[in-house]
Design a protein around this motif. Structure first.
Motif, PDB file in Angstrom:
ATOM      1  N   UNK A   1      41.029  42.043  40.133  1.00 30.43           N
ATOM      2  CA  UNK A   1      40.424  40.746  39.837  1.00 30.43           C
ATOM      3  C   UNK A   1      40.326  40.481  38.347  1.00 30.43           C
ATOM      4  N   UNK A   2      39.936  41.506  37.575  1.00 32.54           N
ATOM      5  CA  UNK A   2      39.855  41.341  36.122  1.00 32.54           C
ATOM      6  C   UNK A   2      41.230  41.094  35.519  1.00 32.54           C
ATOM      7  N   UNK A   3      42.212  41.819  36.002  1.00 29.99           N
ATOM      8  CA  UNK A   3      43.563  41.690  35.457  1.00 29.99           C
ATOM      9  C   UNK A   3      44.119  40.275  35.649  1.00 29.99           C
ATOM     10  N   UNK A   4      43.840  39.684  36.819  1.00 29.85           N
ATOM     11  CA  UNK A   4      44.392  38.360  37.123  1.00 29.85           C
ATOM     12  C   UNK A   4      43.561  37.241  36.487  1.00 29.85           C
ATOM     13  N   UNK A   5      42.241  37.310  36.595  1.00 23.40           N
ATOM     14  CA  UNK A   5      41.391  36.207  36.136  1.00 23.40           C
ATOM     15  C   UNK A   5      41.057  36.264  34.655  1.00 23.40           C
ATOM     16  N   UNK A   6      40.955  37.465  34.121  1.00 23.73           N
ATOM     17  CA  UNK A   6      40.592  37.634  32.711  1.00 23.73           C
ATOM     18  C   UNK A   6      41.541  38.663  32.082  1.00 23.73           C
ATOM     19  N   UNK A   7      42.765  38.264  31.833  1.00 23.45           N
ATOM     20  CA  UNK A   7      43.794  39.219  31.419  1.00 23.45           C
ATOM     21  C   UNK A   7      43.569  39.862  30.047  1.00 23.45           C
TER      22      UNK A   7
END
Length: 428
Positions: free
Chosen positions: A259-265
């Motif tokens: 989730x972090x990788x996709x939404x807050x790269x």
């Protein structure tokens, strides 16, 4: 002596936190240490406490990543469609909002996990409660009542423990338990109706059709690939939780990373998101590990065993024919002071053995043992309740005082339903 010490420790702990003389964190650490020293266990405290902390460590890790995951998804706008739908339906009516809380809690609670239900429901409804001025304690009470019943689903912990301890078929037990649970849910809706009506009399109906709540929600587009990814990731996460593919802590760790990788790269964005919710995480996990001290000392000193044995000794022979009734009634206080493992694998088999001599079968005893679960959720040993109080910034003692009678009411309604339906026999 140990039995007296055990009950005294629990009474002292409850008095201190409900009177606000100590915070739950301090009480969970210091009260059991003090009573263990009084019992002569001072030199053995280290291994006991460490064993307890190790026992609850997976729960603490799971809650850490679960809180961060759902808070991240809230920031990313995943629950905004749900919030907007609720706003359109309730239209600022406190009674509808509180009853909607119960319905949403039941729907989300189908996974049988209190922590997930609390995080998702508060994420969806907290802005609405704050805007309308509805007491956050009302939300907490309604959600506790909801999970008190939903926690008895077959894939939840208590049900599987009761079925395993009594060696009964899970499907047959669930078929018998389902009408009892439905009666409990009816009580939950009635309680939500009453609490909501009380809040409506206090606040009136508020017009929020053009409220700033809607304006503050993150914009999303149903066709937006990030929104679709977040929805798929969350649905997949809950499905894997229900299928018990791997430990919950690991599932949430993986989901948070994706989730972090996709939404807050960018690393900077990730630090901002994690830092924003650090207070909520720390408030809960500190209590979980402190509860490990409490659990470790109770188990290591033999207090759990002493409480179990004291229960067996007070049962008169003449009460044998009413053993299932007795089990249903004592399941409330004893699942409050004991862990589910201690009650279902330590106490219940002994009660069931006695009951078998009077023609009471294992399935009836399993049903009776599950009646007290709504009260169990208020136990200082239940991690998810600390999470709920942390999310809503409520005092743990205040929450207990406000919710205990409603939870007992759920137990009584389910007990009456079990008797009426013949699941628990009161006449020979």
């Amino acid at each position: 002596m140990l039995t007296f010490l055990s009950y005294s420790m629990i009474a002292c702990f409850m008095y201190l936190i409900m009177s606000k003389r100590l915070s739950p964190l301090v009480a969970l650490i210091l009260v059991p240490i003090a009573f263990a020293c009084l019992g002569g266990f001072a030199t053995q405290l280290g291994p006991m406490m460490f064993d307890g902390v190790k026992m609850l460590a997976p729960t603490g890790i799971m809650l850490t990543f679960a809180i961060l995951y759902f808070c991240m998804m809230t920031d990313a706008g995943l629950f905004n469609p749900l919030i907007k739908l609720i706003l359109r339906l309730v239209k600022g009516d406190p009674q509808k909002i509180v009853m909607g809380t119960a319905v949403l809690g039941i729907c989300v609670g189908l996974d049988g996990d209190g922590a997930t239900t609390y995080i998702i429901t508060t994420a969806a409804l907290l802005p609405l409660y704050r805007r309308t001025g509805i007491s956050l304690q009302v939300m907490a009470t309604v959600l506790l009542l909801t999970i008190g019943v939903m926690n008895i689903l077959p894939w939840a912990g208590p049900f599987s423990r009761a079925a395993s301890a009594m060696h009964v078929d899970i499907t047959e037990l669930f078929i018998k338990m389902l009408p009892v649970m439905l009666a409990g849910l009816a009580w939950v809706m009635l309680a939500a109706f009453y609490l909501g009506r009380r809040e409506r009399r206090r606040l009136g109906v508020i017009d929020i059709r053009h409220d700033e709540i809607l304006e503050q929600l993150t914009e999303f587009h149903p066709g937006n690939w990030k929104f679709l990814f977040n929805a798929a990731l969350t649905i997949g996460l809950i499905a894997l939780m229900m299928l018990n593919v791997m430990p919950l802590a690991l599932l949430f760790m993986i989901a948070l990373g994706l989730g972090l990788l996709v939404n807050y790269p960018s690393i900077k964005e990730q630090k901002v998101v994690l830092g924003k919710h650090a207070d909520n995480v720390l408030a809960v996990t500190l209590l979980i590990f402190a509860a490990g001290i409490f659990v470790g000392i109770m188990s290591g000193t033999g207090m759990v065993k002493a409480i179990s044995e004291s229960l067996i000794h007070v049962i008169p022979q003449s009460a044998g024919h009413f053993m299932s009734v007795f089990t249903a009634l004592i399941s409330m206080p004893f699942t409050y002071v004991l862990t589910n493992d201690a009650f279902y694998f330590g106490v219940l088999p002994i009660l069931a053995e006695t009951a078998s001599h009077y023609g009471i079968d294992a399935q009836e005893m399993a049903i009776a043992s599950l009646i007290g679960q709504p009260v169990h959720l208020l136990s200082p040993l239940v991690a998810s309740t600390y999470l709920l109080c942390g999310l809503l910034d409520l005092d743990y003692g205040d929450n207990q005082r406000a919710s205990i009678l409603w939870s007992i009411g759920t137990c009584i309604v389910m007990f009456i339903a079990a008797v009426v339906l013949g699941s628990i026999t009161v006449l020979n």
